[in-house]
Design an enzyme around this catalytic site. Structure first.
Site, short mmCIF file in Angstrom:
data_model
loop_
_atom_site.label_atom_id
_atom_site.label_comp_id
_atom_site.label_asym_id
_atom_site.label_seq_id
_atom_site.Cartn_x
_atom_site.Cartn_y
_atom_site.Cartn_z
N ARG A 61 -5.85 83.76 -9.43
CA ARG A 61 -6.49 84.36 -10.25
C ARG A 61 -6.61 83.76 -11.51
O ARG A 61 -7.57 83.87 -12.47
CB ARG A 61 -5.57 85.53 -10.66
CG ARG A 61 -5.89 86.62 -9.44
CD ARG A 61 -5.13 87.91 -9.80
NE ARG A 61 -3.65 87.58 -9.82
CZ ARG A 61 -2.66 87.77 -8.98
NH1 ARG A 61 -3.13 87.92 -7.46
NH2 ARG A 61 -1.48 87.77 -8.95
N GLU A 98 12.15 81.40 -5.11
CA GLU A 98 13.35 81.97 -4.61
C GLU A 98 13.80 81.86 -3.36
O GLU A 98 15.10 81.79 -3.15
CB GLU A 98 13.09 83.59 -5.00
CG GLU A 98 14.42 84.18 -5.06
CD GLU A 98 14.16 85.69 -5.49
OE1 GLU A 98 15.05 86.49 -5.33
OE2 GLU A 98 12.87 85.92 -6.18
#
Length: 183
Positions: free
Chosen positions: A69, A106
């Site tokens: 984006r 993560e």
């Protein structure tokens, strides 16, 4: 900035929709696409971005848009400012010789790349993305640009999710400017 600028920010914020439990349960997704589906809001956002860059980053020589984006905003912003537009993409999506940077997520790792001939030592760059959450992709992009010898002047995002404290993970000396903040 002034009251007119703050009014523009408030108008933009009023156009952004949220979607609970997207992309998975427990996540509240703030959607910039809902705001830019109207031409008038596209123009509003563009004017805010241009004003912000001119006031906060007047020496910028290239806008670096993060996949995916960040690309939406980087080209039109760079064109308006008359400077370069450089995409940072995931591994294997750019042709030619690239510089790669591996970073931890993560749950695993990922690789960002930039075309090698797009960067020259000392190039003054501004990273742009739609959102900062944990700050991982912005930090990785910053590290990638520094590896190439570029100077990162800062990072500009439309939305900041303050509760995730992503700006605290950005390397010292790289200011983060967010237009809109949510908890």
């Amino acid at each position: 900035m002034d009251t007119e600028y703050e009014n523009k920010i408030a108008e933009l914020k009023s156009k952004i929709k949220s979607f609970p439990d997207f992309p998975k349960e427990g996540i509240l997704f703030w959607d910039i696409f809902s705001a830019i589906s109207e031409g008038s809001t596209c123009k509003l956002l563009q004017s805010i971005l241009v004003e912000t860059v001119r006031n906060k980053y007047p020496d910028v020589e290239a806008v670096v848009g993060l996949e995916s984006r960040g690309f939406l905003f980087s080209f039109s912003l760079a064109a308006e400012l008359g400077i370069g537009c450089l995409p940072v993409r995931k591994k294997g999506k750019l042709p030619g010789e690239v510089v790669s940077y591996k970073y931890d997520l993560e749950y695993g790792s990922d690789i960002l790349e930039i075309q090698k001939d797009a960067i020259r030592p000392g190039l003054k760059c501004l990273i742009i993305d739609d959102l900062i959450a944990t700050g991982g992709s912005i930090t990785a992009a910053s590290d990638l640009l520094k590896t190439c010898g570029a100077q990162v002047l800062g990072c500009l995002v439309i939305i900041e999710l303050e509760s995730l404290k992503g700006r605290n993970n950005i390397p010292p000396g790289i200011p983060v400017h967010s237009l809109i903040q949510y908890e």
